[in-house]
Enzyme design. Structure first.
Site, mmCIF file in Angstrom:
data_model
loop_
_atom_site.group_PDB
_atom_site.id
_atom_site.type_symbol
_atom_site.label_atom_id
_atom_site.label_comp_id
_atom_site.label_asym_id
_atom_site.label_seq_id
_atom_site.Cartn_x
_atom_site.Cartn_y
_atom_site.Cartn_z
ATOM 1 N N GLN A 1 0.801 -1.220 0.000
ATOM 2 C CA GLN A 1 0.000 0.000 0.000
ATOM 3 C C GLN A 1 0.840 1.279 0.000
ATOM 4 O O GLN A 1 0.338 2.332 -0.384
ATOM 5 C CB GLN A 1 -0.940 -0.001 1.203
ATOM 6 C CG GLN A 1 -2.001 -1.086 1.120
ATOM 7 C CD GLN A 1 -2.954 -1.063 2.299
ATOM 8 O OE1 GLN A 1 -2.713 -1.721 3.294
ATOM 9 N NE2 GLN A 1 -4.022 -0.304 2.188
ATOM 10 N N ARG B 1 3.688 0.092 13.050
ATOM 11 C CA ARG B 1 3.401 -1.225 12.499
ATOM 12 C C ARG B 1 3.501 -1.156 10.973
ATOM 13 O O ARG B 1 2.841 -0.344 10.336
ATOM 14 C CB ARG B 1 1.996 -1.674 12.900
ATOM 15 C CG ARG B 1 1.633 -3.031 12.338
ATOM 16 C CD ARG B 1 0.192 -3.413 12.577
ATOM 17 N NE ARG B 1 -0.095 -4.645 11.855
ATOM 18 C CZ ARG B 1 -1.211 -4.882 11.169
ATOM 19 N NH1 ARG B 1 -2.157 -3.978 11.115
ATOM 20 N NH2 ARG B 1 -1.381 -6.021 10.541
ATOM 21 N N HIS C 1 1.133 -9.436 4.737
ATOM 22 C CA HIS C 1 -0.041 -8.559 4.635
ATOM 23 C C HIS C 1 -0.574 -8.627 3.200
ATOM 24 O O HIS C 1 -0.518 -7.658 2.448
ATOM 25 C CB HIS C 1 0.330 -7.128 5.020
ATOM 26 C CG HIS C 1 -0.837 -6.239 5.310
ATOM 27 N ND1 HIS C 1 -0.943 -5.469 6.447
ATOM 28 C CD2 HIS C 1 -1.965 -5.990 4.608
ATOM 29 C CE1 HIS C 1 -2.063 -4.784 6.431
ATOM 30 N NE2 HIS C 1 -2.711 -5.086 5.309
ATOM 31 N N ASN D 1 -1.772 -10.646 8.671
ATOM 32 C CA ASN D 1 -2.760 -9.594 8.860
ATOM 33 C C ASN D 1 -4.073 -9.992 8.187
ATOM 34 O O ASN D 1 -4.094 -10.327 7.003
ATOM 35 C CB ASN D 1 -2.298 -8.273 8.235
ATOM 36 C CG ASN D 1 -3.396 -7.217 8.323
ATOM 37 O OD1 ASN D 1 -3.644 -6.645 9.376
ATOM 38 N ND2 ASN D 1 -4.094 -6.961 7.211
ATOM 39 N N GLU D 2 -5.141 -9.977 8.965
ATOM 40 C CA GLU D 2 -6.481 -10.216 8.432
ATOM 41 C C GLU D 2 -6.520 -11.362 7.423
ATOM 42 O O GLU D 2 -6.855 -11.174 6.253
ATOM 43 C CB GLU D 2 -7.035 -8.947 7.786
ATOM 44 C CG GLU D 2 -7.240 -7.797 8.750
ATOM 45 C CD GLU D 2 -7.963 -6.616 8.108
ATOM 46 O OE1 GLU D 2 -8.294 -6.689 6.897
ATOM 47 O OE2 GLU D 2 -8.207 -5.619 8.803
ATOM 48 N N ASN E 1 -8.179 -5.920 14.579
ATOM 49 C CA ASN E 1 -8.567 -4.797 13.735
ATOM 50 C C ASN E 1 -10.076 -4.606 13.829
ATOM 51 O O ASN E 1 -10.839 -5.533 13.519
ATOM 52 C CB ASN E 1 -8.192 -5.046 12.270
ATOM 53 C CG ASN E 1 -6.700 -5.059 12.036
ATOM 54 O OD1 ASN E 1 -5.914 -4.756 12.944
ATOM 55 N ND2 ASN E 1 -6.289 -5.400 10.830
ATOM 56 N N TYR F 1 -13.248 -1.793 12.826
ATOM 57 C CA TYR F 1 -13.663 -0.567 12.153
ATOM 58 C C TYR F 1 -15.137 -0.229 12.381
ATOM 59 O O TYR F 1 -15.482 0.935 12.533
ATOM 60 C CB TYR F 1 -13.412 -0.680 10.644
ATOM 61 C CG TYR F 1 -11.955 -0.613 10.257
ATOM 62 C CD1 TYR F 1 -11.338 0.610 10.006
ATOM 63 C CD2 TYR F 1 -11.181 -1.761 10.154
ATOM 64 C CE1 TYR F 1 -9.995 0.686 9.651
ATOM 65 C CE2 TYR F 1 -9.841 -1.699 9.799
ATOM 66 C CZ TYR F 1 -9.253 -0.480 9.548
ATOM 67 O OH TYR F 1 -7.915 -0.406 9.202
ATOM 68 N N GLU G 1 -5.302 -2.128 14.038
ATOM 69 C CA GLU G 1 -5.887 -1.169 13.091
ATOM 70 C C GLU G 1 -7.204 -0.648 13.643
ATOM 71 O O GLU G 1 -8.007 -1.411 14.194
ATOM 72 C CB GLU G 1 -6.145 -1.797 11.711
ATOM 73 C CG GLU G 1 -4.911 -2.093 10.893
ATOM 74 C CD GLU G 1 -5.249 -2.682 9.524
ATOM 75 O OE1 GLU G 1 -6.357 -2.384 9.004
ATOM 76 O OE2 GLU G 1 -4.415 -3.432 8.998
ATOM 77 N N TRP H 1 -5.082 3.318 11.911
ATOM 78 C CA TRP H 1 -4.940 3.142 10.470
ATOM 79 C C TRP H 1 -5.468 4.397 9.796
ATOM 80 O O TRP H 1 -6.625 4.721 9.941
ATOM 81 C CB TRP H 1 -5.704 1.909 9.983
ATOM 82 C CG TRP H 1 -5.457 1.680 8.523
ATOM 83 C CD1 TRP H 1 -6.193 2.179 7.484
ATOM 84 C CD2 TRP H 1 -4.371 0.941 7.943
ATOM 85 N NE1 TRP H 1 -5.635 1.795 6.293
ATOM 86 C CE2 TRP H 1 -4.522 1.043 6.548
ATOM 87 C CE3 TRP H 1 -3.298 0.219 8.473
ATOM 88 C CZ2 TRP H 1 -3.631 0.435 5.663
ATOM 89 C CZ3 TRP H 1 -2.425 -0.381 7.599
ATOM 90 C CH2 TRP H 1 -2.586 -0.281 6.207
ATOM 91 N N GLU I 1 -5.660 1.733 -1.365
ATOM 92 C CA GLU I 1 -6.656 0.989 -0.605
ATOM 93 C C GLU I 1 -7.243 -0.150 -1.439
ATOM 94 O O GLU I 1 -8.446 -0.222 -1.708
ATOM 95 C CB GLU I 1 -7.750 1.936 -0.102
ATOM 96 C CG GLU I 1 -7.370 2.737 1.129
ATOM 97 C CD GLU I 1 -7.077 1.844 2.341
ATOM 98 O OE1 GLU I 1 -7.664 0.741 2.419
ATOM 99 O OE2 GLU I 1 -6.264 2.248 3.192
ATOM 100 N N TRP I 2 -6.344 -1.025 -1.902
ATOM 101 C CA TRP I 2 -6.712 -2.268 -2.557
ATOM 102 C C TRP I 2 -7.651 -2.020 -3.732
ATOM 103 O O TRP I 2 -7.332 -1.220 -4.599
ATOM 104 C CB TRP I 2 -7.274 -3.254 -1.511
ATOM 105 C CG TRP I 2 -6.347 -3.379 -0.323
ATOM 106 C CD1 TRP I 2 -6.577 -2.921 0.949
ATOM 107 C CD2 TRP I 2 -5.020 -3.932 -0.298
ATOM 108 N NE1 TRP I 2 -5.494 -3.174 1.761
ATOM 109 C CE2 TRP I 2 -4.522 -3.785 1.031
ATOM 110 C CE3 TRP I 2 -4.203 -4.537 -1.255
ATOM 111 C CZ2 TRP I 2 -3.267 -4.220 1.412
ATOM 112 C CZ3 TRP I 2 -2.943 -4.979 -0.882
ATOM 113 C CH2 TRP I 2 -2.482 -4.817 0.439
#
Length: 499
Positions: A42, A100, A145, A189-190, A330, A332, A399, A441, A448-449
């Site tokens: 990213q 991180r 990640h 990660n995730e 994480n 959100y 995050e 984050w 962003e992907w």
């Protein structure tokens, strides 16, 4: 210049539009860690220089037609590969305790195999770590990640169990090279996004649609790979390096749609299928019972000879159990959850297997991301669920953040988001949840992907039209700096010490 007094007045005005709770006025403990985060693909750029190999996101973003909004790529991104010293200066200015970041597997091992080690890649991360340590910033490193070397993706990626040993070798190289300077390691990660997104829905790299099968194969291999890395670190490196190895899992909070027993069980089922899918094997030794039973029953009705959810052997259960020194979490947003009256028995994928319906309320504040509504109270509820479900395992928030469209540096929505979520996090500390740090984050706007550069999560704005990728602090940077300096969420004169 940031003024918390002025912000308090502005915050009260924001509360006319948003739902605001009573803020916790206790200081965060002196040993509580505050930091920010990024991920290699990213922010780094430099996708094909200095020996870096191709990864699955390079492959996807270069495909025609591109599935990424506005045909964006991470080819340059924030150019952190060349600007890491500037990034560390920004971190120092913010006053963070930790940073991180993730390491790009294909920058270290261009093909994913150890037959060719890229010394330039090793040097880049060594320089970044050295710069952080010289500025008293603790590196928190994510080993993976989402960016799988493309050579490994070509042979099945995370659905091929060959990758387990290859991942262990990659992690071993990192421990040998950087372990004396790194105290916190995160294996994955995730992984839900890698597995469910990458091999289930096909909405993430490598964009493979194998719902209800590929996603479960992927998770099975990820969990075995995580356990191998934890044991390898424990056996070979822990005594001398004295570090900690964990995993980061993401989830939304699941709020029952009603007080009915069916909806309460549906909300619990959502959490077990989302968080417990990973945490339960690592902490308790196997997949959640509700997952095993429901998927086995549905698989039988669908004509499968055995459950679509792979089964761990007794030896694997024992090997995976207890392989986390801490949990990275994480969070959100939150979803309302109810039991579905139409279980879609003949549909096989992870979402259908849950047999729930979930939604978000219209009155919850919206953001630039269609999935992210602002629901701070869900944060505290999740923390307490984690304590009740997994006892007293240490938790690092890896995050937490919010998106906006980048049209202004006056990102009041982000300040509101931080203040409300940190207040609920402070409440959770008062509840006795073992949380030792918080990571916002993100440090800066980045790739962003699949949304490319259309959603901005950064505390710092990045001008992606500028060859120099100029970083500019947003209003939230001053607020975050204030919180880290004072450990207060309110005006310092109104803040009380922890008891």
């Amino acid at each position: 210049m940031f003024s918390v007094k002025n912000f308090v007045l502005h915050y009260l005005l924001l509360c006319v539009s948003y739902t605001c709770g009573a803020l916790n006025n206790k200081r965060f403990p002196d040993n509580f860690l505050f930091g920010t985060a990024t991920a290699s693909y990213q922010v780094e750029g430099a996708w094909n220089i200095d020996g870096k190999g191709e990864n699955n996101w390079d492959k996807v973003t270069h495909s025609t037609p591109s599935p990424v909004r506005e045909n964006a790529t991470g080819d340059i991104a924030c150019d952190s590969y060349h600007k890491y010293r500037e990034d560390v200066d920004i971190l120092k200015t913010l006053g963070v305790n930790h940073y991180r970041f993730s390491i790009s597997w294909s920058r270290i091992l261009p093909t994913g195999f150890t037959n060719k080690i890229n010394q330039d890649g090793l040097a880049y991360y060594a320089n970044l770590i050295e710069e952080l340590k010289e500025n008293n910033i603790e590196p928190v490193i994510t080993i993976f990640h989402w960016d799988t070397p493309q050579d490994l993706e070509n042979i099945g990626g995370w659905t091929n169990e060959v990758i387990i040993d290859l991942f262990e070798k990659y992690a071993e190289l990192l421990f040998k090279t950087y372990g004396n300077d790194v105290k916190y390691w995160i294996t994955f990660n995730e992984p839900k996004q890698t597995c469910q997104g990458g091999y289930g829905s096909g909405e993430m790299a490598p964009v493979i649609k194998s719902p209800g099968i590929g996603e479960y194969m992927c998770v099975h291999n990820v969990l075995k790979a995580h356990a191998k890395v934890w044991h390898m670190y424990n056996d070979q490196f822990r005594e001398n390096q004295k570090g900690h190895v964990g995993i980061t899992i993401d989830t939304q909070w699941a709020e029952p749609n009603s007080n009915s027993e069916e909806d309460v069980q549906a909300a619990e089922r959502f959490l077990q299928f989302t968080f417990g899918w990973y945490a339960n094997p690592i902490i308790n030794g196997d997949y959640p019972e509700v997952m095993k039973k429901l998927i086995a029953d549905r698989s039988e009705k669908q004509g499968f000879e055995k459950s679509r959810l792979p089964v761990f052997t007794d030896e694997q259960v024992e090997f995976i159990k207890g392989t986390a020194d801490f949990l990275g979490v994480n969070y959100y947003t939150t979803r309302m959850v109810q039991h579905t009256t139409d279980p879609q028995t003949m549909v096989y994928d992870w979402i259908a297997d849950m047999e729930i319906h979930s939604y978000q309320k219209d009155e919850w504040p919206s953001t630039a991301s269609n999935w992210l509504k602002i629901v701070p109270w869900g944060f505290r509820k999740l923390m307490n669920w984690l304590k009740a479900t997994y006892s007293d395992i240490p938790i690092l928030i890896t995050e937490n953040g919010v998106s906006e469209d980048g049209s202004s540096l006056e990102d009041d929505i982000r300040i509101y988001y931080f203040q409300e979520h940190l207040s609920n996090l402070r409440d959770a500390l008062d509840d006795g949840v073992n949380i030792f740090g918080y990571t916002a984050w993100s440090l800066m706007d980045n790739f962003e992907w699949m949304k490319g550069y259309t959603e901005k999560f950064g505390i710092y704005s990045v001008n992606f039209s500028s060859p120099n990728r100029i970083r500019t602090p947003k209003k939230s940077a001053d607020y975050f700096k204030y919180v880290m300096r004072t450990r207060c969420l309110v005006q310092e004169s109104d803040c009380v010490d922890s008891v």
